[in-house]
Design an enzyme around this catalytic site. Structure first.
Site, PDB file in Angstrom:
ATOM      1  N   TYR A  59       0.761  -1.232  -0.002  1.00 54.88           N
ATOM      2  CA  TYR A  59       0.030   0.005   0.024  1.00 54.88           C
ATOM      3  C   TYR A  59       0.875   1.362  -0.080  1.00 54.88           C
ATOM      4  O   TYR A  59       0.221   2.556  -0.204  1.00 54.88           O
ATOM      5  CB  TYR A  59      -1.092  -0.064   1.102  1.00 54.88           C
ATOM      6  CG  TYR A  59      -2.007  -1.018   1.295  1.00 54.88           C
ATOM      7  CD1 TYR A  59      -2.100  -2.028   0.150  1.00 54.88           C
ATOM      8  CD2 TYR A  59      -2.797  -1.413   2.426  1.00 54.88           C
ATOM      9  CE1 TYR A  59      -2.980  -3.034   0.226  1.00 54.88           C
ATOM     10  CE2 TYR A  59      -3.648  -2.479   2.385  1.00 54.88           C
ATOM     11  CZ  TYR A  59      -3.881  -3.229   1.361  1.00 54.88           C
ATOM     12  OH  TYR A  59      -4.693  -4.249   1.414  1.00 54.88           O
ATOM     13  N   HIS A 124      -0.021 -11.801   1.336  1.00 54.81           N
ATOM     14  CA  HIS A 124      -1.095 -11.056   0.888  1.00 54.81           C
ATOM     15  C   HIS A 124      -1.871 -11.869   0.113  1.00 54.81           C
ATOM     16  O   HIS A 124      -3.349 -11.541  -0.268  1.00 54.81           O
ATOM     17  CB  HIS A 124      -0.244  -9.904   0.178  1.00 54.81           C
ATOM     18  CG  HIS A 124      -1.271  -8.645  -0.090  1.00 54.81           C
ATOM     19  ND1 HIS A 124      -1.043  -7.452   0.117  1.00 54.81           N
ATOM     20  CD2 HIS A 124      -2.743  -8.510  -0.212  1.00 54.81           C
ATOM     21  CE1 HIS A 124      -1.862  -6.613  -0.096  1.00 54.81           C
ATOM     22  NE2 HIS A 124      -2.832  -7.187  -0.241  1.00 54.81           N
TER      23      HIS A 124
HETATM   24  N1  LIG Z   1      -5.951  -8.579   1.229  1.00 48.33           N
HETATM   25  C1  LIG Z   1      -6.664  -7.915   0.254  1.00 48.33           C
HETATM   26  O1  LIG Z   1      -6.307  -8.492  -0.922  1.00 48.33           O
HETATM   27  C2  LIG Z   1      -7.417  -6.710   0.294  1.00 48.33           C
HETATM   28  C3  LIG Z   1      -7.279  -5.968   1.392  1.00 48.33           C
HETATM   29  N2  LIG Z   1      -8.324  -4.881   1.546  1.00 48.33           N
HETATM   30  C4  LIG Z   1      -8.285  -4.115   2.859  1.00 48.33           C
HETATM   31  O2  LIG Z   1      -9.623  -3.757   3.298  1.00 48.33           O
HETATM   32  C5  LIG Z   1      -9.854  -2.680   3.494  1.00 48.33           C
HETATM   33  C6  LIG Z   1     -10.981  -1.927   2.856  1.00 48.33           C
HETATM   34  O3  LIG Z   1     -11.325  -2.427   1.714  1.00 48.33           O
HETATM   35  P1  LIG Z   1     -11.500  -1.588   0.289  1.00 48.33           P
HETATM   36  O4  LIG Z   1     -11.393  -2.060  -0.787  1.00 48.33           O
HETATM   37  O5  LIG Z   1     -10.771  -0.330   0.602  1.00 48.33           O
HETATM   38  O6  LIG Z   1     -13.150  -1.183   0.313  1.00 48.33           O
HETATM   39  P2  LIG Z   1     -14.412  -0.462   1.214  1.00 48.33           P
HETATM   40  O7  LIG Z   1     -15.485  -1.766   0.797  1.00 48.33           O
HETATM   41  O8  LIG Z   1     -14.019  -0.244   2.558  1.00 48.33           O
HETATM   42  O9  LIG Z   1     -14.912   0.775   0.484  1.00 48.33           O
HETATM   43  C7  LIG Z   1     -13.861   1.912   0.347  1.00 48.33           C
HETATM   44  C8  LIG Z   1     -14.755   2.792  -0.470  1.00 48.33           C
HETATM   45  O10 LIG Z   1     -15.818   3.329  -0.060  1.00 48.33           O
HETATM   46  C9  LIG Z   1     -15.954   4.757   0.188  1.00 48.33           C
HETATM   47  N3  LIG Z   1     -16.441   4.772   1.555  1.00 48.33           N
HETATM   48  C10 LIG Z   1     -16.277   4.550   2.779  1.00 48.33           C
HETATM   49  N4  LIG Z   1     -17.071   4.494   3.856  1.00 48.33           N
HETATM   50  C11 LIG Z   1     -18.089   5.363   3.129  1.00 48.33           C
HETATM   51  C12 LIG Z   1     -19.468   5.457   3.593  1.00 48.33           C
HETATM   52  N5  LIG Z   1     -19.826   5.702   4.825  1.00 48.33           N
HETATM   53  N6  LIG Z   1     -20.203   6.151   2.521  1.00 48.33           N
HETATM   54  C13 LIG Z   1     -20.011   6.192   1.370  1.00 48.33           C
HETATM   55  N7  LIG Z   1     -18.722   5.783   0.937  1.00 48.33           N
HETATM   56  C14 LIG Z   1     -17.972   5.218   1.647  1.00 48.33           C
HETATM   57  C15 LIG Z   1     -14.340   5.146   0.482  1.00 48.33           C
HETATM   58  O11 LIG Z   1     -14.313   6.541  -0.232  1.00 48.33           O
HETATM   59  P3  LIG Z   1     -13.825   7.471   0.757  1.00 48.33           P
HETATM   60  O12 LIG Z   1     -12.316   7.154   0.937  1.00 48.33           O
HETATM   61  O13 LIG Z   1     -13.721   8.810  -0.164  1.00 48.33           O
HETATM   62  O14 LIG Z   1     -14.701   7.674   1.725  1.00 48.33           O
HETATM   63  C16 LIG Z   1     -13.779   4.028  -0.623  1.00 48.33           C
HETATM   64  O15 LIG Z   1     -13.743   4.391  -1.875  1.00 48.33           O
HETATM   65  C17 LIG Z   1      -8.662  -1.913   2.627  1.00 48.33           C
HETATM   66  O16 LIG Z   1      -8.423  -0.641   2.841  1.00 48.33           O
HETATM   67  C18 LIG Z   1      -7.573  -2.725   2.814  1.00 48.33           C
HETATM   68  O17 LIG Z   1      -7.157  -2.635   4.123  1.00 48.33           O
HETATM   69  C19 LIG Z   1      -8.811  -4.571   0.478  1.00 48.33           C
HETATM   70  C20 LIG Z   1      -8.799  -4.948  -0.697  1.00 48.33           C
HETATM   71  C21 LIG Z   1      -8.200  -6.168  -0.860  1.00 48.33           C
HETATM   72  O1  LIG Z   2      -6.081  -3.731  -0.477  1.00 46.14           O
HETATM   73  C1  LIG Z   2      -6.319  -4.139  -1.657  1.00 46.14           C
HETATM   74  N1  LIG Z   2      -7.070  -4.055  -2.661  1.00 46.14           N
HETATM   75  C2  LIG Z   2      -6.626  -4.577  -3.669  1.00 46.14           C
HETATM   76  C3  LIG Z   2      -7.182  -4.680  -5.053  1.00 46.14           C
HETATM   77  C4  LIG Z   2      -6.760  -5.313  -5.892  1.00 46.14           C
HETATM   78  C5  LIG Z   2      -5.365  -6.323  -5.602  1.00 46.14           C
HETATM   79  C6  LIG Z   2      -4.869  -6.216  -4.346  1.00 46.14           C
HETATM   80  C7  LIG Z   2      -5.618  -5.391  -3.456  1.00 46.14           C
HETATM   81  C8  LIG Z   2      -5.310  -5.224  -2.089  1.00 46.14           C
HETATM   82  O2  LIG Z   2      -4.373  -5.491  -1.374  1.00 46.14           O
END
Ligand SMILES: NC(=O)C1=CN([C@@H]2O[C@H](COP(=O)(O)OP(=O)(O)OC[C@H]3O[C@@H](n4cnc5c(N)ncnc54)[C@H](OP(=O)(O)O)[C@@H]3O)[C@@H](O)[C@H]2O)C=CC1
Ligand SMILES: O=C1Nc2ccccc2C1=O
Length: 317
Positions: A59, A124
């Site tokens: 990240y 990861h």
């Molecule tokens: N191990 C892996 O492969 C992965 C791990 N992750 C982890 O999980 C975490 C969360 O997943 P992520 O994919 O980021 O997605 P989320 O489902 O948490 O969604 C995040 C998005 O939703 C928006 N958002 C957040 N809160 C609200 C709300 N209350 N109302 C409206 N919009 C909202 C944010 O925009 P804004 O920032 O503008 O509020 C952002 O664009 C990641 O940050 C990471 O730590 C995620 C994906 C893959």
């Molecule tokens: O947080 C993540 N969001 C992603 C989306 C695509 C691939 C990896 C990731 C992450 O690790």
């Protein structure tokens, strides 16, 4: 009055892991957070009451996330390092025994001066090959407990399917059970089989992308439920996720939404002490969601992957 599904769970609830450690159920994710904003946003999340930060080498903001933790602890002497959970992850390109040892050295260089140790390191994803995955796990096992490079308290996996977990359990170097499997989970990707498998082994599920990145906020069924029960789509999705028993990882860069997202959980004993604004929800300690919402969002056969280019990483070879 409508019927609700209810669970005793609060902002400061923790789940006990298979190694005896306790992980806060509400996690703050920092994926796609610009590095220059990350320390401040992590600090804000901790002020609001989050006690769990989900980060990753990939990240490119891990150091800044750790800086946010350090500043918060300095400014809040009543909260201790042991009260905060910090996760990071080994990138695919750093997998393998020697490569992982180097990666952990780099993690130590980035975060040790701020947070001393790391609570959880995950692989990861499984998207490499057997030799790389097992080499990575071998190296991580060696860091658990006391290690002069970096102390890692727990290890786990992310984006692992059942066959990847079985590969690990059948390996002759296998010593330490992963505490969690972090995977994409929401009503459109409920992963029933994987959940049942992990539950039997006491491997907890961490739900990433619980808000569907906002992509399902306009889903007609969700909108209708949101209007009928006057709960925002985000609140519905987070409550749904907590009620499944997941550790929930939500990301936002918006300070108002940091608070709103944590408010999906009711306050519990002790929260008012750390949050001078006191209770923000009417129910103390009980998380509720209408049965109709749970039933409508029950899609056991749905397999919509919203991350990783739409291709389920748990199915890779
Ligand atoms: N191990 C892996 O492969 C992965 C791990 N992750 C982890 O999980 C975490 C969360 O997943 P992520 O994919 O980021 O997605 P989320 O489902 O948490 O969604 C995040 C998005 O939703 C928006 N958002 C957040 N809160 C609200 C709300 N209350 N109302 C409206 N919009 C909202 C944010 O925009 P804004 O920032 O503008 O509020 C952002 O664009 C990641 O940050 C990471 O730590 C995620 C994906 C893959
Ligand atoms: O947080 C993540 N969001 C992603 C989306 C695509 C691939 C990896 C990731 C992450 O690790």
């Amino acid at each position: 009055m409508s019927q609700t599904v209810s669970m005793q769970l609060t902002k400061n609830s923790k789940y006990k892991l298979n190694n005896g450690q306790y992980i806060p159920v509400a996690g703050f994710g920092v994926y796609l957070m610009p590095a220059e904003k990350t320390a401040e946003l992590v600090y804000q999340a901790l002020v609001e009451g989050y006690r769990h930060i989900d980060s990753a080498v990939g990240y490119y903001n891990e150091r800044e996330a750790a800086q946010g933790v350090a500043k918060f602890l300095k400014d809040h002497p009543n909260v201790h390092r042991r009260d905060i959970w910090f996760t990071t992850k080994i990138r695919n390109q750093d997998q393998g025994y020697e490569e992982t040892k180097e990666s952990v050295k780099q993690i130590a260089a980035d975060v040790k001066e701020y947070i001393d140790y790391v609570d959880l390191v995950l692989i990861h994803s499984a998207k490499t090959n057997k030799e790389k995955r097992l080499g990575t796990y071998k190296a991580l096992q060696e860091f658990v407990g006391v290690n002069p490079v970096l102390q890692i308290k727990s290890i786990g996996v992310s984006n692992y399917g059942i066959h990847h977990l079985e590969e690990l359990f059948n390996w002759d170097g296998y010593l330490i059970k992963p505490v969690v499997n972090q995977v994409e989970l929401h009503p459109w990707l409920p992963r029933i089989e994987l959940r049942e498998y992990c539950a039997k082994l006491h491997i907890l599920l961490e739900a990433y992308t619980p808000l569907t990145r906002g992509e399902k906020f306009t889903d007609p069924e969700l909108v209708q439920l949101s209007q009928k029960y006057k709960i925002s789509p985000a609140d519905i999705l987070l409550k749904w996720s907590y009620l499944q028993g997941f550790i929930v990882l939500a990301k936002t860069e918006n300070p108002q939404r940091i608070r709103e997202n944590l408010d999906a959980l009711p306050d519990g004993p002790g929260d008012a002490f750390e949050n001078p604004l006191g209770r923000r929800n009417s129910t103390l300690g009980r998380l509720d969601l209408e049965v109709e919402i749970i039933e409508t969002l029950n899609k056991p056969n749905s397999k919509e992957v919203l991350t990783w280019g739409g291709v389920d990483p748990t199915l890779c070879e």
